[in-house]
Motif scaffolding. Structure first.
Motif, mmCIF file in Angstrom:
data_model
loop_
_atom_site.group_PDB
_atom_site.id
_atom_site.type_symbol
_atom_site.label_atom_id
_atom_site.label_comp_id
_atom_site.label_asym_id
_atom_site.label_seq_id
_atom_site.Cartn_x
_atom_site.Cartn_y
_atom_site.Cartn_z
ATOM 1 N N ALA A 169 41.425 35.370 41.329
ATOM 2 C CA ALA A 169 41.678 34.162 42.113
ATOM 3 C C ALA A 169 41.175 32.949 41.348
ATOM 4 O O ALA A 169 40.153 33.013 40.670
ATOM 5 C CB ALA A 169 40.979 34.249 43.470
ATOM 6 N N GLY A 170 41.896 31.836 41.459
ATOM 7 C CA GLY A 170 41.480 30.628 40.761
ATOM 8 C C GLY A 170 41.403 30.867 39.275
ATOM 9 O O GLY A 170 42.290 31.475 38.674
ATOM 10 N N ILE A 195 46.783 27.538 39.219
ATOM 11 C CA ILE A 195 46.271 27.425 37.861
ATOM 12 C C ILE A 195 47.194 28.191 36.936
ATOM 13 O O ILE A 195 47.459 29.370 37.132
ATOM 14 C CB ILE A 195 44.834 27.983 37.766
ATOM 15 N N LYS A 196 47.708 27.515 35.916
ATOM 16 C CA LYS A 196 48.658 28.115 34.982
ATOM 17 C C LYS A 196 47.893 28.787 33.850
ATOM 18 O O LYS A 196 47.638 28.209 32.810
ATOM 19 C CB LYS A 196 49.615 27.068 34.420
ATOM 20 N N THR A 197 47.477 30.025 34.090
ATOM 21 C CA THR A 197 46.684 30.748 33.108
ATOM 22 C C THR A 197 47.582 31.367 32.052
ATOM 23 O O THR A 197 48.608 31.972 32.368
ATOM 24 C CB THR A 197 45.868 31.851 33.793
ATOM 25 N N ARG A 198 47.168 31.225 30.790
ATOM 26 C CA ARG A 198 47.882 31.879 29.696
ATOM 27 C C ARG A 198 47.040 33.022 29.171
ATOM 28 O O ARG A 198 45.816 32.962 29.158
ATOM 29 C CB ARG A 198 48.202 30.873 28.592
ATOM 30 N N PHE A 218 47.231 31.614 49.437
ATOM 31 C CA PHE A 218 47.731 32.557 48.444
ATOM 32 C C PHE A 218 46.761 32.735 47.279
ATOM 33 O O PHE A 218 46.802 33.760 46.597
ATOM 34 C CB PHE A 218 49.087 32.102 47.910
ATOM 35 N N ASP A 219 45.926 31.721 47.017
ATOM 36 C CA ASP A 219 45.011 31.810 45.882
ATOM 37 C C ASP A 219 43.637 32.337 46.289
ATOM 38 O O ASP A 219 42.701 32.307 45.489
ATOM 39 C CB ASP A 219 44.868 30.451 45.198
#
Length: 294
Positions: A169-170, A195-198, A218-219
């Motif tokens: 989450a987050g 958060i657009k995690t790569r 949702f997060d």
């Protein structure tokens, strides 16, 4: 503005105000005096500033890193402050969201393994208070799936043989030590994510296809964890470490208590949910970790 001939300048003692941009009265008056624009006795100003200092210490107004990020990246201050207040997103995570722009599409979580029971690990103090009993229970029941909804206690479960998942989450991934090798799957909320995690390597990372039992939060790590239960068709679901708060002492505690209660209430309309440690949340079935140890 002064050099251009304005007539009035607003300022506040020690920069007091709701936001971060208030001009300090003591600063502007010192500047004006030092440049011989006005003549003023600074001694009373010093005494006045000292009078306001306890208020500054108490309310902590003025600029900070969150405000700077808000301004630098043209974000709404309230959104940034709210996100930081509940400790789900860090400043680096918020900046990452701005920079990355697009989600990394991950493989969808499927019901590829059969588990009859699962335990969702929360962040409450009851984890460390009852860790010996929790580990005894898991050691005697290797078939139970363990889902971590926080990184807080993940090291406590390093030596168990149970399958372990992490509900991401987050930007909780930033808190994980790269040396942790015993998590089989990292599972995120469906795209699009806040958060657009790569990821450098997506082999162990999955995303949920959807959230089906609630239309918000949702997060939340609890939402993600419970949706994993639905996706994998696990019927016997237990919570450990979801203590809640006897007294709400901060905005963060109020938000998290309200969020988790709403998630629980939505989930139990169609599913059974039991807490094996003491909890302040309503409508949960309650049992004891000591009662399930055989």
């Amino acid at each position: 503005a002064i050099n251009l001939g304005i007539d009035y300048v607003d300022s506040t003692i020690l920069g007091m105000g709701r936001g971060a941009g208030n001009l300090k009265t003591e600063l502007i008056l010192t500047y004006l005096k030092s440049n011989q624009i006005i003549d003023i006795d600074l001694n009373p100003l010093g005494k006045l500033s000292d009078t306001f200092k306890p208020l500054l210490d108490k309310y902590n107004w003025g600029t900070n890193l969150a405000y700077m990020v808000s301004g630098g990246y043209s974000l709404q201050q309230k959104n940034v402050m709210d996100a930081l207040e509940i400790d789900r997103y860090s400043l680096s995570g918020i900046i990452s969201h701005i920079k990355n722009g697009e989600d990394t599409i991950l493989a969808k979580l499927t019901n590829d393994k059969q588990f009859k029971s699962s335990i969702i690990i929360g962040g409450g103090n009851s984890i460390k208070n009852h860790i010996d009993a929790i580990l005894r229970y898991l050691s005697a029941n290797h078939e139970i799936l363990v889902i971590h909804s926080t990184s807080k206690y993940i090291r406590y479960f390093e030596n168990i043989k149970n399958t372990q998942y992490f509900a991401v989450a987050g930007d909780e991934l930033l808190k994980l030590d790269s040396s942790i090798k015993y998590i089989e799957k990292y599972i995120l909320e469906p795209t699009p994510r806040k958060i657009k995690t790569r990821f450098d390597d997506t082999n162990n990372f999955y995303e949920l296809k959807n959230i089906s039992f609630i239309d918000k939060y949702f997060d939340s790590p609890l939402t993600i964890s419970l949706q994993i239960m639905i996706t994998m068709n696990i019927q016997n679901i237990n919570l450990i470490g979801f203590d809640g708060y006897k007294e709400l002492k901060s905005k963060k505690e109020l938000y998290l208590m309200t969020e988790n209660q709403n998630i629980i209430d939505s989930f139990i309309t169609k599913n059974k949910l039991t807490s094996l440690t003491d909890t302040q949340y309503d409508n949960l079935e309650k049992s004891s970790i000591y009662g399930v140890i055989s």
